[in-house]
Design a protein around this motif. Structure first.
Motif, PDB file in Angstrom:
ATOM      1  N   ALA A  99      13.645  -7.349  10.682  1.00  0.00           N
ATOM      2  CA  ALA A  99      13.062  -7.092  12.009  1.00  0.00           C
ATOM      3  C   ALA A  99      13.326  -5.653  12.455  1.00  0.00           C
ATOM      4  O   ALA A  99      12.433  -4.987  12.993  1.00  0.00           O
ATOM      5  CB  ALA A  99      13.631  -8.085  13.023  1.00  0.00           C
ATOM      6  N   HIS A 100      14.536  -5.160  12.200  1.00  0.00           N
ATOM      7  CA  HIS A 100      14.884  -3.788  12.585  1.00  0.00           C
ATOM      8  C   HIS A 100      14.027  -2.778  11.822  1.00  0.00           C
ATOM      9  O   HIS A 100      13.502  -1.820  12.403  1.00  0.00           O
ATOM     10  CB  HIS A 100      16.372  -3.546  12.342  1.00  0.00           C
ATOM     11  CG  HIS A 100      16.832  -2.166  12.704  1.00  0.00           C
ATOM     12  ND1 HIS A 100      16.738  -1.665  13.981  1.00  0.00           N
ATOM     13  CD2 HIS A 100      17.364  -1.171  11.941  1.00  0.00           C
ATOM     14  CE1 HIS A 100      17.210  -0.424  14.000  1.00  0.00           C
ATOM     15  NE2 HIS A 100      17.588  -0.104  12.768  1.00  0.00           N
ATOM     16  N   LEU A 144       9.870   1.294  11.154  1.00  0.00           N
ATOM     17  CA  LEU A 144       8.734   1.751  10.349  1.00  0.00           C
ATOM     18  C   LEU A 144       7.415   1.590  11.091  1.00  0.00           C
ATOM     19  O   LEU A 144       6.426   2.252  10.755  1.00  0.00           O
ATOM     20  CB  LEU A 144       8.691   0.998   9.018  1.00  0.00           C
ATOM     21  CG  LEU A 144       9.844   1.324   8.062  1.00  0.00           C
ATOM     22  CD1 LEU A 144       9.834   0.397   6.865  1.00  0.00           C
ATOM     23  CD2 LEU A 144       9.787   2.766   7.619  1.00  0.00           C
ATOM     24  N   GLY A 145       7.374   0.733  12.106  1.00  0.00           N
ATOM     25  CA  GLY A 145       6.162   0.536  12.888  1.00  0.00           C
ATOM     26  C   GLY A 145       5.736   1.779  13.634  1.00  0.00           C
ATOM     27  O   GLY A 145       4.565   1.918  14.007  1.00  0.00           O
ATOM     28  N   SER A 180       1.054  -0.709   8.533  1.00  0.00           N
ATOM     29  CA  SER A 180       1.293  -1.978   7.844  1.00  0.00           C
ATOM     30  C   SER A 180       2.736  -2.461   7.964  1.00  0.00           C
ATOM     31  O   SER A 180       3.141  -3.349   7.227  1.00  0.00           O
ATOM     32  CB  SER A 180       0.906  -1.841   6.369  1.00  0.00           C
ATOM     33  OG  SER A 180       1.710  -0.840   5.756  1.00  0.00           O
ATOM     34  N   ALA A 181       3.517  -1.928   8.876  1.00  0.00           N
ATOM     35  CA  ALA A 181       4.941  -2.275   8.980  1.00  0.00           C
ATOM     36  C   ALA A 181       5.174  -3.753   9.265  1.00  0.00           C
ATOM     37  O   ALA A 181       6.198  -4.309   8.866  1.00  0.00           O
ATOM     38  CB  ALA A 181       5.620  -1.427  10.047  1.00  0.00           C
ATOM     39  N   GLY A 212       0.786  -1.228   0.000  1.00  0.00           N
ATOM     40  CA  GLY A 212       0.000   0.000   0.000  1.00  0.00           C
ATOM     41  C   GLY A 212       0.816   1.274   0.000  1.00  0.00           C
ATOM     42  O   GLY A 212       0.261   2.367   0.003  1.00  0.00           O
ATOM     43  N   GLU A 213       2.139   1.167  -0.009  1.00  0.00           N
ATOM     44  CA  GLU A 213       2.998   2.359   0.019  1.00  0.00           C
ATOM     45  C   GLU A 213       3.827   2.412  -1.264  1.00  0.00           C
ATOM     46  O   GLU A 213       4.831   1.705  -1.406  1.00  0.00           O
ATOM     47  CB  GLU A 213       3.920   2.328   1.243  1.00  0.00           C
ATOM     48  CG  GLU A 213       3.202   2.347   2.564  1.00  0.00           C
ATOM     49  CD  GLU A 213       2.437   3.652   2.800  1.00  0.00           C
ATOM     50  OE1 GLU A 213       2.811   4.699   2.242  1.00  0.00           O
ATOM     51  OE2 GLU A 213       1.457   3.601   3.558  1.00  0.00           O
TER      52      GLU A 213
END
Length: 181
Positions: free
Chosen positions: A94-95, A100-101, A106-107, A58-59
């Motif tokens: 994971a990082h 981005l979370g 949606s991260a 979505g990005e």
């Protein structure tokens, strides 16, 4: 007249030599089976020059490949520079999900793929444009020098130096050009 000794008749089945060969083959197969997955799963560390796809559903801003810079960072929309150099692909994934979370809902669906292994190396001395050059992994000194614009007039082609850490190796580039050796 000389008489030859009679050889004993061969018994059918496996002799001692055949047993040893069979045991060696089985051992080699066993070791290959054990080492195969371990080699395939050996972690690859990301480094400067590597090109990645950071896919975030979505990005649209995340569709273009990104390259890891000389300092081990990538530039991402909304968050800026993020350091991932030296991490394995799962560690980097994971990082990036964590970083981005903080901005994107949606991260957790982020996917990270290594597209191409590249090298950022520094070419110095009598070349047209000394500095960092970007070459594909596995390329030669000749490609690196060409990426730096080629040797300038007066460059000592018989005294190239390859430096990695504290190790210095001299290369006779002139002889290589003349003989291919």
């Amino acid at each position: 007249p000389l008489r030859r000794r009679a050889r004993p008749a061969r018994r059918p089945g496996l002799g001692p030599g055949m047993l040893i060969r069979l045991a060696l083959c089985l051992a080699a197969l066993l070791l290959a089976g054990l080492a195969g997955p371990a080699l395939a799963e050996a972690p690859t560390r990301l480094g400067p020059g590597d090109r990645l796809i950071v896919a975030l559903p979505g990005e649209a801003a995340f569709e273009a490949p990104v390259a890891i810079g000389a300092e081990g960072r990538i530039l991402l929309p909304e968050v800026g520079e993020v350091g991932i150099g030296g991490l394995t692909l799962p560690e980097a994934r994971a990082h990036l999900r964590a970083v981005l979370g903080e901005v994107f809902l949606s991260a957790a669906q982020l996917d990270l793929r290594l597209v191409e292994r590249r090298l950022l190396i520094r070419v110095l001395g009598h070349v047209e444009t000394p500095g960092l050059v970007d070459i594909a992994q596995g390329e030669t000194v000749q490609v690196a020098v060409a990426a730096a614009g080629g040797p300038r007039l007066g460059a000592q082609l018989d005294r190239y130096q390859h430096r990695r850490g504290d190790a210095v190796t001299e290369v006779n580039y002139k002889r290589y050009l003349e003989t291919g050796d």
